[in-house]
Scaffold this motif. Structure first.
Motif, PDB file in Angstrom:
ATOM      1  N   LEU A 158      37.702  -0.582  12.168  1.00 25.72           N
ATOM      2  CA  LEU A 158      36.823  -1.753  12.046  1.00 25.72           C
ATOM      3  C   LEU A 158      35.358  -1.360  11.986  1.00 25.72           C
ATOM      4  O   LEU A 158      34.471  -2.195  12.177  1.00 25.72           O
ATOM      5  CB  LEU A 158      37.065  -2.711  13.217  1.00 25.72           C
ATOM      6  CG  LEU A 158      38.486  -3.284  13.312  1.00 25.72           C
ATOM      7  CD1 LEU A 158      38.629  -4.161  14.550  1.00 25.72           C
ATOM      8  CD2 LEU A 158      38.836  -4.081  12.049  1.00 25.72           C
ATOM      9  N   HIS A 247      42.006  -7.550  14.382  1.00 17.73           N
ATOM     10  CA  HIS A 247      42.949  -7.382  13.278  1.00 17.73           C
ATOM     11  C   HIS A 247      44.346  -7.153  13.835  1.00 17.73           C
ATOM     12  O   HIS A 247      44.525  -6.413  14.802  1.00 17.73           O
ATOM     13  CB  HIS A 247      42.541  -6.182  12.411  1.00 17.73           C
ATOM     14  CG  HIS A 247      43.572  -5.809  11.399  1.00 17.73           C
ATOM     15  ND1 HIS A 247      44.250  -4.609  11.428  1.00 17.73           N
ATOM     16  CD2 HIS A 247      44.050  -6.490  10.322  1.00 17.73           C
ATOM     17  CE1 HIS A 247      45.101  -4.564  10.416  1.00 17.73           C
ATOM     18  NE2 HIS A 247      45.006  -5.674   9.729  1.00 17.73           N
ATOM     19  N   SER A 248      45.342  -7.823  13.251  1.00 20.63           N
ATOM     20  CA  SER A 248      46.731  -7.612  13.619  1.00 20.63           C
ATOM     21  C   SER A 248      46.932  -7.948  15.107  1.00 20.63           C
ATOM     22  O   SER A 248      46.589  -9.056  15.528  1.00 20.63           O
ATOM     23  CB  SER A 248      47.126  -6.167  13.270  1.00 20.63           C
ATOM     24  OG  SER A 248      48.504  -6.005  13.195  1.00 20.63           O
ATOM     25  N   LEU A 270      42.269 -11.748  12.166  1.00 18.94           N
ATOM     26  CA  LEU A 270      42.423 -11.136  10.854  1.00 18.94           C
ATOM     27  C   LEU A 270      43.882 -10.760  10.627  1.00 18.94           C
ATOM     28  O   LEU A 270      44.330  -9.683  11.009  1.00 18.94           O
ATOM     29  CB  LEU A 270      41.521  -9.902  10.734  1.00 18.94           C
ATOM     30  CG  LEU A 270      40.016 -10.153  10.920  1.00 18.94           C
ATOM     31  CD1 LEU A 270      39.258  -8.835  10.917  1.00 18.94           C
ATOM     32  CD2 LEU A 270      39.485 -11.095   9.854  1.00 18.94           C
ATOM     33  N   PHE A 365      41.764  -5.942   5.662  1.00 23.45           N
ATOM     34  CA  PHE A 365      40.689  -6.346   6.559  1.00 23.45           C
ATOM     35  C   PHE A 365      40.163  -5.168   7.382  1.00 23.45           C
ATOM     36  O   PHE A 365      39.433  -5.357   8.352  1.00 23.45           O
ATOM     37  CB  PHE A 365      41.186  -7.479   7.465  1.00 23.45           C
ATOM     38  CG  PHE A 365      41.767  -8.620   6.678  1.00 23.45           C
ATOM     39  CD1 PHE A 365      40.946  -9.605   6.147  1.00 23.45           C
ATOM     40  CD2 PHE A 365      43.130  -8.679   6.420  1.00 23.45           C
ATOM     41  CE1 PHE A 365      41.470 -10.648   5.397  1.00 23.45           C
ATOM     42  CE2 PHE A 365      43.668  -9.713   5.667  1.00 23.45           C
ATOM     43  CZ  PHE A 365      42.834 -10.698   5.152  1.00 23.45           C
ATOM     44  N   THR A 366      40.552  -3.962   6.980  1.00 24.74           N
ATOM     45  CA  THR A 366      40.136  -2.742   7.667  1.00 24.74           C
ATOM     46  C   THR A 366      39.428  -1.812   6.681  1.00 24.74           C
ATOM     47  O   THR A 366      39.317  -2.105   5.489  1.00 24.74           O
ATOM     48  CB  THR A 366      41.349  -2.005   8.271  1.00 24.74           C
ATOM     49  OG1 THR A 366      42.110  -1.402   7.207  1.00 24.74           O
ATOM     50  CG2 THR A 366      42.255  -2.974   9.045  1.00 24.74           C
ATOM     51  N   THR A 400      35.687  -9.578   3.811  1.00 24.68           N
ATOM     52  CA  THR A 400      35.807  -9.606   5.271  1.00 24.68           C
ATOM     53  C   THR A 400      34.436  -9.700   5.920  1.00 24.68           C
ATOM     54  O   THR A 400      34.216 -10.516   6.834  1.00 24.68           O
ATOM     55  CB  THR A 400      36.548  -8.354   5.764  1.00 24.68           C
ATOM     56  OG1 THR A 400      37.833  -8.289   5.147  1.00 24.68           O
ATOM     57  CG2 THR A 400      36.715  -8.371   7.270  1.00 24.68           C
TER      58      THR A 400
END
Length: 449
Positions: A158, A247-248, A270, A365-366, A400
Motif C-alpha cells: 500500500l 485491502h482484502s 478495498l 488496489f495495491t 485508487t
C-alpha cells in the motif's frame, strides 16, 4: 469465504481447506496478476512507483510497536507486535531515500507462490519511491489514515496509496500485523512468517482475524495520539480526524475498527470480504466506502430504495446498470461472488458509497500491478494478450489514489469532492453500485468541542 481463498494465494494456498458459506463455491484461488511465472529474473531497468499526485514532499518513519497488554492471537506465548510506516508531508530535500522493502520480504513473498527464481527479487526490493526517511515534517495539524494490507502481503503493498495521501497533506500509517504476512522483518533481523495463513480455515477464524486487526489499529491510534506517543512528530496528528482504509482482510479490519472504535470517522474497504456482520445501526452515521472490482461483485444489487444508483452507461442502452445487477452471456443473472457487501449495504445507512471498477481484479488496489508492468518478459516468451478492458497498473493506482483520497478528504477535511458526486471522464471504468445524496463541501468536518 472467498476472502480466505484470495488471501491464501499470497501465502500457502494449498494448506487452506474449503470452509462453510461462500468459500465452498469460491473455487481455486486466483494468482495475483503481478506475479506471472513467465516473467524472468534477468536484468531489468530500475522499477519505480508513480510520483504522488499531491504538491507536498513525503517523509517516512518506521516504528516497532509492542502491545504489552495483548497476547498475539497466532503465537500466544508472545506479546502482539506491529511494524508501522508513517508517511507524512515533509520539507523538500530533507532525509534520505526510503527503501521500498527488504530483499528477504520480497523473496519470501515470491517463494510463497513458487516464483522466487522467476522474478527479480532485488529489483523489486529496490523499487524507487518518493518517500525520504527521517525527513523533517511540515508544521500543522493533519488528519490520520490507518492502512491495513491483505493477508500474506505486507504493508509495502500500500506504499503507492500511502505516499499519495501524504502528498495531499494527510498522515498515513501502513501496518504489518505480526504473523499475518509471508515475511515481515522486525528489529534485530527477526523475520516473522504467516502463521495465520496456515491456521485461518473457517468463517469464525476470519471474523476473529478481522477483530484482531481492528484491535491492532486501535493500538496504533493509541500509540500515535496518547499522552506518550511513540512517534517523535506525533504532534502533527489531529486525533479528531481519523480514517481507516484496508485491502482484502485489511478492508474487513477497517469495517471492524469502525464497529469497535468510535474515534474513527470514516472507512474504506478495498475489495475485502467483510468478516463481521453489521447491525441495524451500521456505523452510527460515520462514512464508509465499498470500493471493489466489478468482477468480484457481478450480481451486486443494493435493495430498492436503499441508495441504489445506475451507472450512466445504462442510460445509453448498453444494459450495464450496476443497480440492476449484471447478466451472463445467456441472459441469466450472475450471482454476487461476495454477498457480504450487499448484506452490509442494507445496514450501513448514510453516508455510504459503493463503487466497482471495470477491468480491475483483487490486486488492482495495491502496488503489485504497477511493478508487474515494468518487468519485461524474457525474449523467448511471447507476451500473453491482456484480458479485454483490463487496467494497466498505472491506471489502477491512479483510480485508487483518486477515489480513496477524495473520500477521506471529504470526511476528514470537509473539502468538496466532485469526483464522488458524478461520473468522471478521467475514470470511466468506475461504476456506481449505490450511493446516498452527497453532502455539500463543508460536510464531514469533525470539529473539536
Amino acid at each position: 469465504m472467498r476472502e480466505i481463498f484470495r488471501a491464501a494465494c499470497l501465502a500457502v494456498a494449498t494448506l487452506l481447506l474449503p470452509v462453510a458459506g461462500t468459500a465452498a463455491a469460491a473455487g481455486p484461488p486466483p494468482a495475483p496478476p503481478a506475479l506471472s511465472p513467465t516473467q524472468g529474473p534477468g536484468t531489468v531497468a530500475a522499477l519505480a512507483l508513480p510520483r504522488p499526485t499531491g504538491p507536498l514532499a513525503v517523509g517516512r518513519d518506521t516504528l516497532h510497536l509492542v502491545d504489552q497488554h495483548r497476547r498475539d492471537p497466532w503465537v500466544p506465548t508472545v506479546a502482539r507486535e506491529l511494524m508501522v510506516d508513517i508517511y507524512y508531508p515533509a520539507r523538500p530535500a530533507t532525509g534520505t531515500p526510503a527503501r521500498y522493502a527488504t530483499a528477504e520480504e520480497i523473496r519470501a513473498y515470491l517463494a510463497a507462490l513458487g516464483l522466487a527464481d522467476a522474478l527479480p527479487v532485488q529489483a523489486l526490493a529496490d523499487t524507487r519511491i518518493a518517500s525520504r526517511a527521517g525527513a523533517l515534517p511540515l508544521p500543522g495539524r493533519r488528519p490520520l489514515v490507518l492502512l491495513s494490507p491483505g493477508l500474506g502481503v505486507g504493508r509495502r503493498s500500500l506504499t503507492g496509496l500511502a505516499e499519495d495521501l501524504a502528498s495531499r497533506g494527510l498522515v498515513a500509517a501502513t501496518v504489518d500485523h505480526a504473523y499475518e504476512s509471508v515475511a515481515t522483518v522486525f528489529p534485530g533481523g527477526r523475520t516473522l512468517t504467516c502463521v495465520a495463513c496456515d491456521r485461518m480455515r473457517t468463517d469464525a477464524d476470519f471474523a476473529a482475524a478481522s477483530r484482531g486487526r481492528a484491535a491492532d489499529l486501535s493500538f496504533v491510534l493509541d500509540s500515535l495520539t496518547g499522552a506518550h506517543p511513540a512517534w517523535r512528530d506525533a504532534a502533527v496528528i489531529d486525533p479528531a480526524r481519523v480514517a481507516a482504509v484496508g485491502h482484502s482482510l485489511g478492508g474487513s479490519a477497517a469495517a471492524s475498527l469502525l464497529l469497535h472504535d468510535r474515534r474513527v470517522r470514516a472507512g474504506v474497504d478495498l475489495d475485502g470480504t467483510l468478516g463481521e456482520p453489521l447491525g441495524a445501526g451500521g456505523f452510527g452515521g460515520r462514512a464508509f466506502l465499498l470500493f471493489g472490482a466489478t468482477a468480484d461483485h457481478p450480481g451486486a444489487t443494493p435493495a430498492a430504495g436503499d441508495g441504489a444508483a445506475k451507472n450512466p452507461a445504462a442510460a445509453a442502452g448498453d444494459g450495464a446498470s450496476r443497480g440492476g445487477g449484471a447478466v451472463k452471456a445467456d441472459g441469466a443473472a450472475q450471482e454476487d461472488d461476495d454477498p457480504t457487501w450487499a448484506q452490509a449495504w442494507a445496514h450501513l445507512g448514510p453516508p455510504r458509497l459503493w463503487l466497482d471498477v471495470d477491468g480491475a481484479d483483487h490486486f488492482s488496489f495495491t502496488d503489485d500491478p504497477v511493478l508487474a508492468d515494468q518487468i519485461p518478459l524474457p525474449a523467448a516468451v511471447p507476451p500473453a494478450p491482456a484480458p479485454a478492458g483490463a487496467l494497466t497498473g498505472r491506471q489502477a493506482l491512479a483510480i485508487t489514489r483518486a477515489y480513496v483520497g477524495a473520500f477521506v478528504e471529504r470526511w476528514l477535511c470537509g473539502r468538496a469532492q466532485p469526483l464522488l458526486d458524478a461520473p468522471s471522464r478521467a475514470f470511466p471504468q468506475v461504476r456506481v453500485v449505490g450511493r446516498d445524496p452527497q453532502p455539500g463541501p463543508g460536510a464531514g468536518v469533525t470539529r473539536r468541542r
